[in-house]
Design an enzyme around this catalytic site. Structure first.
Site, PDB file in Angstrom:
ATOM      1  N   GLY A  10      39.239  34.330   4.244  1.00 16.31           N
ATOM      2  CA  GLY A  10      38.613  34.740   2.985  1.00 16.31           C
ATOM      3  C   GLY A  10      39.142  34.019   1.774  1.00 16.31           C
ATOM      4  O   GLY A  10      39.398  34.630   0.728  1.00 16.31           O
ATOM      5  N   ALA A  11      39.272  32.684   1.883  1.00 14.30           N
ATOM      6  CA  ALA A  11      39.907  31.921   0.799  1.00 14.30           C
ATOM      7  C   ALA A  11      38.926  31.344  -0.208  1.00 14.30           C
ATOM      8  O   ALA A  11      39.355  30.675  -1.151  1.00 14.30           O
ATOM      9  CB  ALA A  11      40.737  30.790   1.395  1.00 14.30           C
ATOM     10  N   GLY A  14      37.672  35.235  -4.998  1.00  9.64           N
ATOM     11  CA  GLY A  14      38.573  36.339  -5.332  1.00  9.64           C
ATOM     12  C   GLY A  14      40.041  36.031  -5.155  1.00  9.64           C
ATOM     13  O   GLY A  14      40.506  34.916  -5.413  1.00  9.64           O
ATOM     14  N   ILE A  15      40.793  37.029  -4.692  1.00 11.01           N
ATOM     15  CA  ILE A  15      42.238  36.853  -4.564  1.00 11.01           C
ATOM     16  C   ILE A  15      42.588  35.853  -3.469  1.00 11.01           C
ATOM     17  O   ILE A  15      43.638  35.210  -3.531  1.00 11.01           O
ATOM     18  CB  ILE A  15      42.962  38.191  -4.327  1.00 11.01           C
ATOM     19  CG1 ILE A  15      42.518  38.844  -3.017  1.00 11.01           C
ATOM     20  CG2 ILE A  15      42.748  39.137  -5.498  1.00 11.01           C
ATOM     21  CD1 ILE A  15      43.319  40.083  -2.665  1.00 11.01           C
ATOM     22  N   GLY A  16      41.717  35.685  -2.485  1.00 12.83           N
ATOM     23  CA  GLY A  16      41.973  34.690  -1.452  1.00 12.83           C
ATOM     24  C   GLY A  16      41.981  33.288  -2.022  1.00 12.83           C
ATOM     25  O   GLY A  16      42.853  32.468  -1.694  1.00 12.83           O
ATOM     26  N   SER A 138      45.088  48.329   0.664  1.00 12.50           N
ATOM     27  CA  SER A 138      44.665  48.892  -0.618  1.00 12.50           C
ATOM     28  C   SER A 138      45.243  50.287  -0.794  1.00 12.50           C
ATOM     29  O   SER A 138      45.521  50.991   0.187  1.00 12.50           O
ATOM     30  CB  SER A 138      43.129  48.971  -0.661  1.00 12.50           C
ATOM     31  OG  SER A 138      42.689  49.757  -1.749  1.00 12.50           O
ATOM     32  N   TYR A 163      35.747  52.171   4.189  1.00 14.35           N
ATOM     33  CA  TYR A 163      36.681  51.182   3.647  1.00 14.35           C
ATOM     34  C   TYR A 163      38.105  51.749   3.593  1.00 14.35           C
ATOM     35  O   TYR A 163      39.073  51.065   3.952  1.00 14.35           O
ATOM     36  CB  TYR A 163      36.233  50.754   2.258  1.00 14.35           C
ATOM     37  CG  TYR A 163      37.122  49.713   1.629  1.00 14.35           C
ATOM     38  CD1 TYR A 163      37.076  48.384   2.047  1.00 14.35           C
ATOM     39  CD2 TYR A 163      38.022  50.050   0.615  1.00 14.35           C
ATOM     40  CE1 TYR A 163      37.897  47.422   1.481  1.00 14.35           C
ATOM     41  CE2 TYR A 163      38.844  49.096   0.049  1.00 14.35           C
ATOM     42  CZ  TYR A 163      38.774  47.781   0.475  1.00 14.35           C
ATOM     43  OH  TYR A 163      39.599  46.839  -0.091  1.00 14.35           O
TER      44      TYR A 163
END
Length: 294
Positions: A10-11, A14-16, A138, A163
């Site tokens: 997931g790069a 976002g944070i990735g 999370s 989630y």
């Protein structure tokens, strides 16, 4: 050769993406596991120009398709001798109930099971690299309650609850990795990145979020942090020395943080591992049959 080899899911957003940028600057050899290869290649070009790091590569991986995950692991094993850091960053939340390619609820597949298969398939490389496995969880895990009977079908679906359970499973997975493989030099960490401004929130089925929780989400939106800030704890865990004594712990703002009581439920944690292991064993059996038929 770069001193540190890092694999991250997931790069591309976002944070990735922010994590990848920071680690590229630190000259990690990066392997980006992505669903959108074209987008991944664009990121490689961007990072190469911005950081001067020429050891950044793209590998196709769809976490909701376990055959794809296994093939990605095999690709990495064909290219690498060892992995030093594995960042299980990718995740998602789905407004409507759906099943993965393998017949599992999508949130569970994307946030936990795909990463379980990836990590286990890469164990020989992780052991050789005395690796850190970093799982992005999370604070939402605190409303999670294990629901293993809902992984193939469900009568009433709430994206938020699905989630929260998946993020709880990330912590279960982290603790189990530390317990089962700590003796082989593998450490593991879970983290809360913060409430980050992103398109993540578009995936929430607000029909399943009512009362206080819906009010809370409305109030917190103006205070959401940037993806750059959200990546700081992941970057810390990937680069900070002397963290081996904190393996299995959950972090928030670069510090060990308290989890829910449920996150310490050993029986539920073992039940999750066994369920996940069965899915992995089934995958291996199918793969062996396919290889024999060629």
């Amino acid at each position: 050769m770069a001193a540190i080899t890092t694999v991250i899911t997931g790069a591309t957003s976002g944070i990735g993406k922010e994590t990848a940028i920071a680690l590229a600057k630190k000259k990690h050899a990066l392997y980006l596991l992505v669903r959108d290869v074209a987008k991944g290649e664009m990121l490689v070009k961007q990072l190469t120009v911005e950081t001067g790091n020429h050891e950044i590569y793209v590998v196709y991986c769809n976490l909701t398709d376990l055959q794809s995950v296994y093939k990605a692991a095999e690709t990495l094993k064909s290219k690498l001798f060892a992995i030093n850091v594995l960042i299980n960053n990718a995740g998602g939340i789905f407004a409507e109930f759906g099943l993965s390619t393998d017949g599992y609820e999508l949130t569970f597949a994307a946030n936990h099971l795909g990463h379980f298969v990836l990590t286990n398939a890469l164990l020989p490389l992780l052991e050789r690299g005395q690796a850190r496995v970093i799982n992005v969880s999370s604070e939402g895990h605190k409303i999670g309650r294990p629901a293993f009977d809902e992984l193939h079908g469900i009568k009433k679906y709430s994206s938020m609850h699905a989630y929260a359970n998946a993020k709880l499973y990330n912590i279960f997975f982290t603790k189990s990795l530390a317990e089962k493989f700590g003796g082989k030099g593998i450490t593991s960490f879970a983290l809360h990145p913060g409430v980050v401004k992103s398109n993540f929130w578009d995936g929430i089925s607000w029909k399943g979020v009512t009362g206080f929780m819906k009010l809370l989400m409305t109030l917190v939106r103006p205070f959401m942090i940037s993806a750059e800030k959200g990546a700081l704890t992941t970057i810390y865990l990937a680069t900070q020395n002397g963290l081996h004594t904190k393996s299995g712990q959950y972090f928030n703002k670069c510090r060990v943080a308290k989890t829910s009581a449920m996150a310490n439920d050993v029986a539920a944690r073992e039940a999750l591992w066994n369920l996940s292991q069965k899915a992995y064993d089934k995958l291996l059996s199918v793969t062996l049959v396919k290889q024999a038929e060629k």
